[in-house]
Design a protein around this motif. Structure first.
Motif, mmCIF file in Angstrom:
data_model
loop_
_atom_site.group_PDB
_atom_site.id
_atom_site.type_symbol
_atom_site.label_atom_id
_atom_site.label_comp_id
_atom_site.label_asym_id
_atom_site.label_seq_id
_atom_site.Cartn_x
_atom_site.Cartn_y
_atom_site.Cartn_z
ATOM 1 N N HIS A 28 0.819 -1.215 0.000
ATOM 2 C CA HIS A 28 0.000 0.000 0.000
ATOM 3 C C HIS A 28 0.855 1.268 0.000
ATOM 4 C CE1 HIS A 28 0.720 1.009 4.270
ATOM 5 N NE2 HIS A 28 0.656 -0.295 4.520
ATOM 6 N N SER A 33 -3.403 1.403 4.346
ATOM 7 C CA SER A 33 -2.984 0.110 4.877
ATOM 8 C C SER A 33 -3.319 -0.961 3.852
ATOM 9 C CB SER A 33 -3.690 -0.196 6.210
ATOM 10 O OG SER A 33 -5.039 -0.583 5.985
ATOM 11 N N SER A 34 -3.074 -2.210 4.219
ATOM 12 C CA SER A 34 -3.383 -3.328 3.319
ATOM 13 C C SER A 34 -4.859 -3.384 2.958
ATOM 14 C CB SER A 34 -2.974 -4.653 3.978
ATOM 15 O OG SER A 34 -3.703 -4.869 5.175
ATOM 16 N N TRP A 37 -6.337 -2.956 -0.536
ATOM 17 C CA TRP A 37 -6.216 -4.005 -1.552
ATOM 18 C C TRP A 37 -7.285 -5.085 -1.418
ATOM 19 C CZ3 TRP A 37 -3.437 -2.540 -5.360
ATOM 20 C CH2 TRP A 37 -2.244 -1.806 -5.185
ATOM 21 N N ALA A 52 -1.277 -9.147 1.182
ATOM 22 C CA ALA A 52 -1.094 -7.697 1.286
ATOM 23 C C ALA A 52 -0.567 -7.382 2.675
ATOM 24 C CB ALA A 52 -2.399 -6.955 1.024
ATOM 25 N N ASP A 54 0.730 -4.852 5.817
ATOM 26 C CA ASP A 54 0.717 -3.542 6.460
ATOM 27 C C ASP A 54 2.170 -3.129 6.685
ATOM 28 O OD1 ASP A 54 -2.038 -3.302 6.641
ATOM 29 O OD2 ASP A 54 -2.143 -4.104 8.685
#
Length: 332
Positions: A28, A33-34, A37, A52, A54
């Motif tokens: 990201h 943050s993740s 996605w 994904a 963080d």
């Protein structure tokens, strides 16, 4: 899931039932943050394993400090340890905004680890602010014009306070609407909550602000996110020298106001517009032009531009984004 390495514990978003296949690691951007996605991961073809992460200081990962003098390497080194700990031999990397710079740094340092790269409105390979021209030459040797001092203090305060209102143009919600996307997207509150996981402070976002006697009065410090993006700390102008060279897909929204040749976050451009007074005529950083120049030297890349789209193609044009990504992965 949580993955602990010698550097830190990182939170990794996964998709249930998708534990096998070629790994695709999504990275990201700043103040997110993740979670950004989530839908892209769910739509990924079944042959791939979506992951994904963080980044440190965001989401549910540890709030380890950011040493800005290393550029983006604190994060790219975190990812290298994560990949090693998960025993992933070959990884497809997808990086958005600041995450694009992070995956380029990882590619620069460990090219044999990378199957392909997808850049989504990435930060320039010459950092953010303080440079001119396609070759990324510094406007001033100390990087004046870049760094944490350029952050809007009211936005920083509202971010730290967890402000969810739209009462001010500098609230996180207003910034999301005005700059992350060109048009409204579903689940705005979901993405706002992601933004509010950003750790705020001198060691995190935006970093330690440093003054300068030269216009616009700020220079990069040594700690935190925006200083790590400064051109005195982050600069990738030798990407064409790596071997092997995995294929790169560069997807960008045509109407991005964050990463642009006329970015509304670039103090030099704001000076030209009269928003930041006293400009001596410093030219805007041509961020897109700089990326294209570096990738032209690299050679093995494709650029895809999505009209009526801002900084977040994966949110704004999901079907087109997913098609481009799937085709790129299949060809890699």
């Amino acid at each position: 899931m949580k993955v602990t390495t010698p550097r830190l514990t990182q939170h990794v978003l996964t998709v249930a039932g998708r534990e096998t296949g070629e790994p695709v690691l999504f990275v990201h951007g700043n103040v997110s943050s993740s979670a950004f996605w989530r839908d892209t991961m769910a739509a990924l073809p079944g042959a791939y394993r979506p992951l994904a992460v963080d980044l440190r200081g965001f989401g549910e990962s540890d709030a380890e400090p950011v040493d800005a003098t290393r550029g983006l390497r604190d994060w790219s080194d975190d990812l290298i340890e994560l990949i090693d700990r998960l025993r992933l031999e070959r990884v497809h990397l997808v990086g958005w905004s600041m995450g694009g710079g992070i995956v380029l740094q990882l590619l620069r340092d460990r090219p044999a680890m990378v199957g392909s790269v997808t850049l989504v409105n990435p930060v320039s390979p010459y950092g953010f602010g303080g440079t001119e021209g396609a070759d990324g030459r510094l406007t001033h040797p100390d990087g004046t014009g870049a760094g944490a001092g350029g952050a809007n203090p009211d936005f920083v305060s509202r971010l730290k306070a967890g402000d969810i209102s739209d009462e001010s143009p500098t609230s996180p919600r207003s910034v999301f609407r005005a700059t992350y996307v060109k048009n409204p997207v579903p689940d705005e509150d979901f993405y706002l909550r992601s933004m509010l996981t950003t750790r705020v402070g001198d060691a995190h976002y935006p970093g330690d602000p440093i003054g300068s006697a030269t216009w616009p009065g700020v220079a990069p410090g040594k700690h935190g996110v925006l200083n790590a993006l400064a051109p005195t700390h982050f600069r990738i102008d030798d990407l064409h020298e790596i071997d092997p060279k995995p294929p790169i897909l560069w997807i960008r929204g045509a109407d991005d106001v964050i990463v642009s040749d006329t970015s509304l976050f670039d103090l030099a451009h704001l000076g030209a517009l009269g928003v930041v007074p006293g400009s001596p005529g410093t030219t805007a950083q041509p961020m897109v032009t700089q990326t294209r120049a570096v990738l032209d030297r690299y050679g093995r890349y494709r650029e895809a531009v999505l009209d009526e789209c801002g900084h977040s193609p994966h949110l704004e044009r999901p079907a087109d984004f997913q098609r481009l990504l799937a085709d790129h992965l299949a060809e890699s």
